[in-house]
Write an enzyme that holds these catalytic residues in place. Sequence first.
Site, PDB file in Angstrom:
ATOM      1  N   GLU A  16       0.886  -1.165   0.000  1.00  0.00           N
ATOM      2  CA  GLU A  16       0.000   0.000   0.000  1.00  0.00           C
ATOM      3  C   GLU A  16       0.922   1.213   0.000  1.00  0.00           C
ATOM      4  O   GLU A  16       1.678   1.425   0.949  1.00  0.00           O
ATOM      5  CB  GLU A  16      -0.879  -0.027   1.248  1.00  0.00           C
ATOM      6  CG  GLU A  16      -2.010   0.963   1.145  1.00  0.00           C
ATOM      7  CD  GLU A  16      -2.175   1.748   2.405  1.00  0.00           C
ATOM      8  OE1 GLU A  16      -1.851   2.949   2.401  1.00  0.00           O
ATOM      9  OE2 GLU A  16      -2.619   1.145   3.398  1.00  0.00           O
ATOM     10  N   CYS A  64      -2.471   8.082   4.659  1.00  0.00           N
ATOM     11  CA  CYS A  64      -2.452   7.760   3.222  1.00  0.00           C
ATOM     12  C   CYS A  64      -3.769   8.173   2.573  1.00  0.00           C
ATOM     13  O   CYS A  64      -3.873   8.225   1.359  1.00  0.00           O
ATOM     14  CB  CYS A  64      -2.182   6.278   3.035  1.00  0.00           C
ATOM     15  SG  CYS A  64      -3.232   5.260   4.065  1.00  0.00           S
TER      16      CYS A  64
HETATM   17  P1  NAP Z   1       9.113   3.939   4.108  1.00  0.00           P
HETATM   18  O1  NAP Z   1      10.316   4.790   4.042  1.00  0.00           O
HETATM   19  O2  NAP Z   1       8.612   3.409   2.832  1.00  0.00           O
HETATM   20  O3  NAP Z   1       9.433   2.740   5.097  1.00  0.00           O
HETATM   21  C1  NAP Z   1       8.516   1.677   5.310  1.00  0.00           C
HETATM   22  C2  NAP Z   1       9.277   0.434   5.709  1.00  0.00           C
HETATM   23  O4  NAP Z   1      10.010  -0.086   4.610  1.00  0.00           O
HETATM   24  C3  NAP Z   1      10.285   0.655   6.811  1.00  0.00           C
HETATM   25  O5  NAP Z   1      10.321  -0.498   7.615  1.00  0.00           O
HETATM   26  C4  NAP Z   1      11.590   0.808   6.063  1.00  0.00           C
HETATM   27  O6  NAP Z   1      12.682   0.418   6.836  1.00  0.00           O
HETATM   28  C5  NAP Z   1      11.393  -0.159   4.926  1.00  0.00           C
HETATM   29  N1  NAP Z   1      12.132   0.213   3.720  1.00  0.00           N
HETATM   30  C6  NAP Z   1      11.964   1.331   2.986  1.00  0.00           C
HETATM   31  N2  NAP Z   1      12.762   1.318   1.930  1.00  0.00           N
HETATM   32  C7  NAP Z   1      13.470   0.174   1.986  1.00  0.00           C
HETATM   33  C8  NAP Z   1      14.474  -0.411   1.162  1.00  0.00           C
HETATM   34  N3  NAP Z   1      14.910   0.187   0.054  1.00  0.00           N
HETATM   35  N4  NAP Z   1      14.994  -1.595   1.533  1.00  0.00           N
HETATM   36  C9  NAP Z   1      14.568  -2.196   2.657  1.00  0.00           C
HETATM   37  N5  NAP Z   1      13.618  -1.696   3.464  1.00  0.00           N
HETATM   38  C10 NAP Z   1      13.078  -0.530   3.142  1.00  0.00           C
HETATM   39  O7  NAP Z   1       7.914   4.683   4.801  1.00  0.00           O
HETATM   40  P2  NAP Z   1       7.852   5.666   6.050  1.00  0.00           P
HETATM   41  O8  NAP Z   1       9.185   5.804   6.716  1.00  0.00           O
HETATM   42  O9  NAP Z   1       6.748   5.201   6.880  1.00  0.00           O
HETATM   43  O10 NAP Z   1       7.405   7.055   5.474  1.00  0.00           O
HETATM   44  C11 NAP Z   1       8.035   7.679   4.416  1.00  0.00           C
HETATM   45  C12 NAP Z   1       7.009   8.061   3.389  1.00  0.00           C
HETATM   46  O11 NAP Z   1       6.113   6.967   3.142  1.00  0.00           O
HETATM   47  C13 NAP Z   1       6.095   9.163   3.807  1.00  0.00           C
HETATM   48  O12 NAP Z   1       6.671  10.407   3.600  1.00  0.00           O
HETATM   49  C14 NAP Z   1       4.885   8.894   2.941  1.00  0.00           C
HETATM   50  O13 NAP Z   1       5.028   9.464   1.684  1.00  0.00           O
HETATM   51  C15 NAP Z   1       4.831   7.427   2.795  1.00  0.00           C
HETATM   52  N6  NAP Z   1       3.846   6.749   3.672  1.00  0.00           N
HETATM   53  C16 NAP Z   1       2.822   6.128   3.112  1.00  0.00           C
HETATM   54  C17 NAP Z   1       1.923   5.448   3.893  1.00  0.00           C
HETATM   55  C18 NAP Z   1       0.786   4.714   3.311  1.00  0.00           C
HETATM   56  O14 NAP Z   1      -0.158   4.455   4.013  1.00  0.00           O
HETATM   57  N7  NAP Z   1       0.840   4.281   2.075  1.00  0.00           N
HETATM   58  C19 NAP Z   1       2.088   5.373   5.268  1.00  0.00           C
HETATM   59  C20 NAP Z   1       3.188   6.002   5.827  1.00  0.00           C
HETATM   60  C21 NAP Z   1       4.068   6.668   5.008  1.00  0.00           C
HETATM   61  P3  NAP Z   1      13.266   1.403   7.967  1.00  0.00           P
HETATM   62  O15 NAP Z   1      12.121   1.770   8.850  1.00  0.00           O
HETATM   63  O16 NAP Z   1      14.220   0.533   8.721  1.00  0.00           O
HETATM   64  O17 NAP Z   1      13.863   2.528   7.232  1.00  0.00           O
END
Ligand code: NAP
Length: 492
Positions: free
Chosen positions: A248, A285
């Site tokens: 998602e 989201c």
């Molecule tokens: P994220 O950066 O995508 O991280 C989500 C999870 O995936 C974390 O556990 C992260 O690890 C892991 N991850 C991310 N990139 C990775 C990679 N290349 N390799 C391995 N693991 C990886 O999301 P976030 O920190 O929650 O928020 C950042 C952005 O996500 C927000 O600014 C927003 O745009 C979006 N977001 C979307 C939703 C939604 O409902 N779709 C919800 C929250 C956030 P680590 O935690 O260890 O870094």
Amino acid sequence: MTEQAFQGTSIQGHDPRTGGPVGDPVPATGTKRVEELVLEAYSAFETWRDTNRAARAAALEAVAEALDAHVTELVALADSETALGTTRLTGEVARTTGQLRLFAEVLRDGSYQGIVIERAEAARPDLRRIKRPIGPVAVFAASNFPFAFSVAGGDTASALAAGCSVIVKAHEAHPRTSLRTAELVREGLRKAGAPDGVFDIVFGVEEGVALVQHPLLSGVGFTGSTRGGLALAKLCAERPHPIPFYGELGSVNPVIVFPGAARSKAQEIARGYAASLTQGVGQFCTNPGVLFVPDEPELLDAIEAAVAQTTGGPMLSGRIHSGYVSAVEELGARGDVSLLASGKSGEGPWSAAPKVYRTHLSAVDNHRELMTEEHFGPVGVVVVGADPLDAVRLLISEDGGNLTATIHADLDGDDVQEARLVGRLLAERAGRVIFNGWPTGVAVSYAQQHGGPFPATTTPAYTSVGATAIDRWLVPVVYQDFPADLLPEELR
Ligand code: NAP
């Protein structure tokens, strides 16, 4: 990996109100331990998948009870790591335990198994179809729901219900909340007699990668960024045996206001919009990122006034706050966009102030990113002078999908005819279409669909919220001409 949380071999939580560290760091799991955990999860799966539905339901309820019994402690921990506040977090724990109990109900009902029995007839064989659990799965927790989309959230509850074992990759923004939740989940499962290893948790980025690459893993659930989601989806697809990845990702959740509604309920729409845009510091989201409105001065003035009444607050992490700052700077620097409304800033270094920018339909037509790019936080784009049919044509001319799309129309006026068409067209681009409401707030229920075409999700046929979220962790199999006593009990 970010500056604020992953330092060497430990994950340090931070207080978003100060930006400073909070609590002891949680050690990263280590990839060697991940290997052991997946083996344990596989072995537990072999027992869990054959554990009867009533026992699995009781185990989910035992987890819910364990969490409910520690709500005060959990909320205090999560508040120190997320600054989301006690009221919101207490509600979120209740939502999470409600979700676990919903899946217990789904299990007792049993119809999720999709059983179809066709007895042999003429030349056709006896065919008995059922859905079986896929195996051990990984769940990547989200930052913005430290309970409901995290360790014991909907992905975990639905996968355990399906008969899968689960390993959660903890989100780095709330490590201690994750650790404590995991202890309570294990305690609940153990009490109910679930096999050891049916649930576990890992910490660390490398550990998440090792998890999705493990040959014994069968599927992945993810809530987070498009970039992170696609990186992990690629890893799943490039495995010698690719596995499903249920991501998602992002969504701008367009809202179209019809002329009749803009005239008859300008104040109500403005208040609803400001509240939905700024709830939880806009970190949903389902945030209403783009609002199409007619050029109706009363409505625009009302939006300006309603947003001015709002106050932002600390965002979940330094990384998320930087993303908000860049979005605001980029929008503010554009020639085809101007500031329509601002709320007050909250306290602390990661605080965001609500911002709403206005633009017009031709600018959006020429620069589609204005209506497709998600700005995580209390940031909105209002497209002024947009006829609803022009707005919807523009939206559907883009390939991109959304989790939600909303219309505001006046049922007593001239809006009705067009609203029918616009609603139908929006349904082709969003998992949930909303009439005269707001997209934030996703009911956990049987009919819910929290999904949508890419980039909202990577698998639009599925949902990550509601009873049918269980379908992600099941695959159908049909037994042909099997003697009754060799069939699974459910098919006899
Ligand atoms: P994220 O950066 O995508 O991280 C989500 C999870 O995936 C974390 O556990 C992260 O690890 C892991 N991850 C991310 N990139 C990775 C990679 N290349 N390799 C391995 N693991 C990886 O999301 P976030 O920190 O929650 O928020 C950042 C952005 O996500 C927000 O600014 C927003 O745009 C979006 N977001 C979307 C939703 C939604 O409902 N779709 C919800 C929250 C956030 P680590 O935690 O260890 O870094």
